[in-house]
Design an enzyme around this catalytic site. Structure first.
Site, PDB file in Angstrom:
ATOM      1  N   HIS A   1       4.975 -13.903 -68.443  1.00 35.59           N
ATOM      2  CA  HIS A   1       6.001 -13.601 -67.441  1.00 35.59           C
ATOM      3  C   HIS A   1       6.852 -14.817 -67.091  1.00 35.59           C
ATOM      4  O   HIS A   1       7.931 -14.667 -66.535  1.00 35.59           O
ATOM      5  CB  HIS A   1       5.409 -12.909 -66.200  1.00 35.59           C
ATOM      6  CG  HIS A   1       4.731 -13.806 -65.212  1.00 35.59           C
ATOM      7  ND1 HIS A   1       3.365 -13.985 -65.174  1.00 35.59           N
ATOM      8  CD2 HIS A   1       5.221 -14.560 -64.210  1.00 35.59           C
ATOM      9  CE1 HIS A   1       3.054 -14.804 -64.189  1.00 35.59           C
ATOM     10  NE2 HIS A   1       4.156 -15.175 -63.580  1.00 35.59           N
TER      11      HIS A   1
ATOM     12  N   SER B   1       1.748 -20.012 -61.692  1.00 39.72           N
ATOM     13  CA  SER B   1       1.718 -19.238 -62.921  1.00 39.72           C
ATOM     14  C   SER B   1       1.851 -20.173 -64.101  1.00 39.72           C
ATOM     15  O   SER B   1       2.719 -21.041 -64.111  1.00 39.72           O
ATOM     16  CB  SER B   1       2.868 -18.248 -62.950  1.00 39.72           C
ATOM     17  OG  SER B   1       2.479 -17.088 -62.309  1.00 39.72           O
TER      18      SER B   1
ATOM     19  N   ASP C   1      -1.472 -12.501 -70.335  1.00 37.86           N
ATOM     20  CA  ASP C   1      -0.193 -13.017 -69.836  1.00 37.86           C
ATOM     21  C   ASP C   1       0.069 -14.443 -70.321  1.00 37.86           C
ATOM     22  O   ASP C   1       0.018 -15.391 -69.547  1.00 37.86           O
ATOM     23  CB  ASP C   1      -0.209 -12.955 -68.301  1.00 37.86           C
ATOM     24  CG  ASP C   1       1.177 -13.093 -67.691  1.00 37.86           C
ATOM     25  OD1 ASP C   1       2.092 -13.533 -68.406  1.00 37.86           O
ATOM     26  OD2 ASP C   1       1.334 -12.772 -66.503  1.00 37.86           O
TER      27      ASP C   1
HETATM   28  N1  ARG Z   1       2.140 -11.374 -59.794  1.00 34.19           N
HETATM   29  C1  ARG Z   1       2.366 -12.406 -60.763  1.00 34.19           C
HETATM   30  C2  ARG Z   1       3.259 -13.502 -60.173  1.00 34.19           C
HETATM   31  O1  ARG Z   1       3.455 -13.521 -58.985  1.00 34.19           O
HETATM   32  C3  ARG Z   1       2.935 -11.848 -62.025  1.00 34.19           C
HETATM   33  C4  ARG Z   1       4.336 -11.346 -61.948  1.00 34.19           C
HETATM   34  C5  ARG Z   1       4.938 -10.850 -63.218  1.00 34.19           C
HETATM   35  N2  ARG Z   1       4.559  -9.478 -63.547  1.00 34.19           N
HETATM   36  C6  ARG Z   1       5.141  -8.348 -63.070  1.00 34.19           C
HETATM   37  N3  ARG Z   1       4.645  -7.213 -63.416  1.00 34.19           N
HETATM   38  N4  ARG Z   1       6.159  -8.327 -62.255  1.00 34.19           N
HETATM   39  O2  ARG Z   1       4.160 -14.051 -60.709  1.00 34.19           O
HETATM   40  N1  GLU Z   2       2.272 -14.845 -60.669  1.00 33.78           N
HETATM   41  C1  GLU Z   2       2.513 -15.983 -59.824  1.00 33.78           C
HETATM   42  C2  GLU Z   2       3.561 -16.946 -60.350  1.00 33.78           C
HETATM   43  O1  GLU Z   2       4.488 -16.561 -60.990  1.00 33.78           O
HETATM   44  C3  GLU Z   2       1.245 -16.665 -59.575  1.00 33.78           C
HETATM   45  C4  GLU Z   2       0.452 -15.768 -58.786  1.00 33.78           C
HETATM   46  C5  GLU Z   2       0.454 -16.148 -57.355  1.00 33.78           C
HETATM   47  O2  GLU Z   2       1.442 -15.979 -56.637  1.00 33.78           O
HETATM   48  O3  GLU Z   2      -0.607 -16.646 -57.023  1.00 33.78           O
HETATM   49  O4  GLU Z   2       3.545 -18.109 -60.065  1.00 33.78           O
END
Ligand code: ARG
Ligand code: GLU
Length: 705
Positions: free
Chosen positions: A86, A641, A222
């Site tokens: 991502h 991330s 991921d």
């Molecule tokens: N929750 C993770 C973060 O905050 C992954 C986000 C990307 N994935 C998604 N399905 N939007 O970045």
């Molecule tokens: N998915 C998040 C990012 O893009 C990390 C997950 C979180 O927020 O802890 O940094």
């Protein structure tokens, strides 16, 4: 007896160490002083110098800030970078077309000549950091207006920086810590030729998509792989065919030993933002006013995008990245609200404030702190309507509706008539329309503006636009030049005078200039003024709590996109009554979730074959199953991330990419009983590269233990 007592005492100390051990994102330069003993007690086998050292190649030399928002790490002697799928999504998407769909099919460069360049992408190393508090605050005087204080820090800081980096190609940045009680300088080196090497198909890299996002148990692979290129002297250089793979000071070893519950882990990376020290009134405003409004706006936008994306592959590719980013925080805010509720976060803050006031009242010399919480109350009361108006503007006019945002890009030219401003506007057009669908945008316009008007009409900060002539989506999209690249480009062939005149009368432009002007002149200026007041109180309050309640909790600086280390243990979680989750997931779980043909839960044929033949090579766990993801108690946030999860020896065992939903309130109120970070198991990453993608030649560059 005495020995028994001592035993109990040491067990007690160990337990209390454990209880306080997981919260915090620490500055690497202070590990020895603040954290090292505890880290060792938890199992760390390295010295603090192995983790952070100015001179020698320490682990920090393998960590980069990736594209300014994510983290990545060097995993080979030839500049190979590992980060999340991502995090590389925008790049993977930008190389994708309907015919050559790397999002759906994955991409693997067969040799270096096939690695793909990415304009604008960079990778920044931290050379070293140092404290500069007394330098930048040299001329501070009591009750200095915030703007003057900022100005002072900026100008003293700028001269410090220019001395620091003189004669080098480094850059430096100074950032406030502990709410501006302390300042640190980070000297950085930024590489600008970063190429895409490989990415699994979305059915692996984004498996479970938004349904599984923020969720545990998770089965998302991921990850994606890039490579840093340098000039022949190993220095940063713009893209050139003559550039060569970067030779790092340090690259991470990768362990295939896996993890078990209780194992020490640490996360090294660039967490973006946390607010751990805000008062109860602020938590209340965030969870009861601002989050609900933003959640509801995004829900509307997501429903529309989802419908259009399902109906057309073209729209799906164009809006994939946008949808994911809107969906991400939509879901996070819901989790954050639930988490605060479940952990009685508001009460916990109030209890802390009670303890603070008790301590303040117990000692005359603390009298100066007695009014702080009262000031917070009145400032947050005043802030509420403004902050809400600001969120509506940002969510709808700035982020939600493309045509309004694009029209704003030309506002400078319409005001000045200067052809330079026109040229600048022209540069933004192609990238806007590349991921644009006018029909979808019109649906967004209609729904979001209807919401904006009804929900903000009675606010004292309601935009003037809603009290004058308003436009329907149909009028805007049929009359505006901004609804199609053809119409716009045709107009842009005429004389600047004519362009300026036409655009000034364009309905999308009128809406945009009215809303943006109202935002700048009314909302933002009031908001900024209150934020200045709040900054001052935040600074005083954090200083006061560290003085008055030094042992009540751990004090570490809020995340601010600088390099931090978090550490914890691999551990399952039981977030709800009678529900308890294990610490690791396996390929079995992907098969359980598999829905053939589904856009979130489909699986590639090849992966199913590998599962059926149990062809896991050296990547299987002791039980013969293939690990996919695992969780631990490391305190992380957005920006982490792509951060490496390192074991006690400093070897890469996982790749951080998310948090478990029930614990996303850790940004304002960490709770070790619920908060877990989610990582892809390193063995799964290697398995996908090797067995699934047949890109085993990449493994030859890596140091696999
Ligand atoms: N929750 C993770 C973060 O905050 C992954 C986000 C990307 N994935 C998604 N399905 N939007 O970045
Ligand atoms: N998915 C998040 C990012 O893009 C990390 C997950 C979180 O927020 O802890 O940094």
């Amino acid at each position: 007896m005495k020995n028994l007592k001592r035993l109990f005492l040491s067990i007690f100390i160990l337990c209390s160490l454990n209880a306080s051990s997981k919260e915090g994102m620490w500055l690497p330069m202070f590990l020895q002083q603040l954290n090292f003993a505890e880290m060792q007690a938890m199992g760390l086998e390295l010295t603090s110098e192995d983790i952070y050292s100015i001179n020698n190649g320490s682990l920090k030399d393998a960590i980069v800030h990736f594209g300014g928002g994510c983290t990545a790490e060097v995993i080979s002697g030839e500049g190979l970078l590992l980060t999340n799928h991502h995090c590389g999504y925008g790049q993977i998407q930008s190389h994708s077309t309907v015919e050559n769909d790397y999002l759906s099919n994955g991409f693997w460069a067969k040799d270096r000549s096939e690695e793909l360049t990415n304009e604008g992408l960079n990778a920044t190393f931290i050379k070293y950091m140092k404290e500069v508090t007394s330098d930048v605050l040299a001329n501070e005087i009591a009750n200095m207006p915030e703007a003057d204080r900022r100005e002072m820090i900026k100008s003293l800081g700028d001269s410090l920086i220019s001395v620091e980096i003189e004669g080098t190609h480094y850059e430096a940045i100074i950032k406030p810590f502990f709410k501006g009680n302390r300042y640190f300088m980070f000297v950085t080196e930024t590489y600008t030729d970063v190429r895409l090497v490989g990415a699994p198909p979305s059915s692996i890299g984004k498996f479970g998509s938004d349904t599984d996002n923020w969720m545990w148990p998770r089965h998302t692979g991921d990850f994606s792989i890039f490579r840093i290129y340098a000039d022949k002297d190993n220095n940063p250089a713009e893209y050139s065919v003559d550039n060569v793979p970067y030779t790092p000071n340090k690259h991470l070893d990768i362990s295939t030993q896996g993890v078990k519950p209780g194992d020490f882990t640490m996360i090294y990376g660039f967490p973006g933002r946390t607010d751990e020290y805000i008062p109860a009134v602020a938590v209340k405003q965030i969870t009861q006013v601002l989050n609900p409004a933003k959640i509801s706006i995004r829900k509307t936008a997501l429903e529309i995008m989802d419908r259009e994306m399902r109906a057309s592959d073209d729209v799906r590719i164009k809006y994939a990245s946008k949808y994911a980013s809107v969906a991400n925080y939509y879901k996070k805010w819901i989790g954050e609200n639930t988490g605060i509720q479940k952990t009685q976060g508001l009460n916990r803050k109030r209890e802390f404030e009670q303890a603070f006031m008790d301590a303040v009242n117990s000692d005359d010399s603390y009298e100066k702190y007695a009014g702080l919480l009262g000031v917070y109350d009145s400032l947050y009361t005043e802030l509420e309507a403004i902050a809400l108006a600001r969120d509506y503007f940002i969510e709808i006019a700035y982020r939600g509706v493309g045509i309004v945002k694009l029209a704003n890009n030309v506002s400078k030219f319409v005001a000045t008539g200067d052809v330079k401003d026109l040229e600048n506007f022209k540069k933004t057009i192609a990238s806007h329309f590349k991921n644009y669908d006018a029909h979808t945008d019109q649906l967004l316009f209609d729904a979001l503006f209807a919401k904006y008007e009804t929900e903000q009409a009675d606010s004292e900060f309601s935009p003037d636009y809603f009290s004058g002539k308003t436009y329907s989506g149909e009028t805007v999209f049929s009359k505006s030049y901004f609804s199609s690249i053809e119409k716009l480009e045709e107009l842009l062939n005429s004389s600047p005078k004519k362009i300026q005149k036409r655009l000034a009368k364009d309905p999308a432009f009128k809406i945009s200039s009215s809303l943006y002007a109202h935002y700048r002149n009314i909302i933002y200026s009031d908001y900024r003024a209150l934020e200045d007041e709040l900054d001052r109180v935040d600074r005083a309050y954090l200083k006061a709590m560290m003085e008055v309640l030094p042992d009540y909790r751990n004090y570490y600086p809020d995340a601010n996109s600088t390099l931090r280390l978090a550490y914890g243990q691999v551990q399952g979680v039981s977030p709800l009554d009678a529900i308890s989750y294990g610490h690791i997931t396996y390929l079995e779980g992907m098969m359980e979730k598999y829905v053939p043909g589904d856009y979130e839960f489909d699986l590639p044929e090849k992966l199913i074959e590998l599962y059926d033949s149990k062809d896991f090579g050296p990547y299987a766990d002791d039980n013969g199953m293939l690990p996919v993801c695992f969780i631990a108690t490391n305190h992380t946030t957005g920006g982490n991330s792509g951060s490496p999860a390192l074991n006690a020896k400093g070897e890469l065992v996982g790749l951080n990419f998310d948090r478990a939903w029930e614990g996303t309130m850790s940004d304002i109120n960490y709770d070790a009983s619920r908060c877990r970070n989610i990582m892809v198991d390193a063995r799964y990453v290697l398995f996908i590269i090797d067995k699934f993608a047949g890109a085993g030649y990449l493994l030859e560059e890596m140091t696999i233990k």
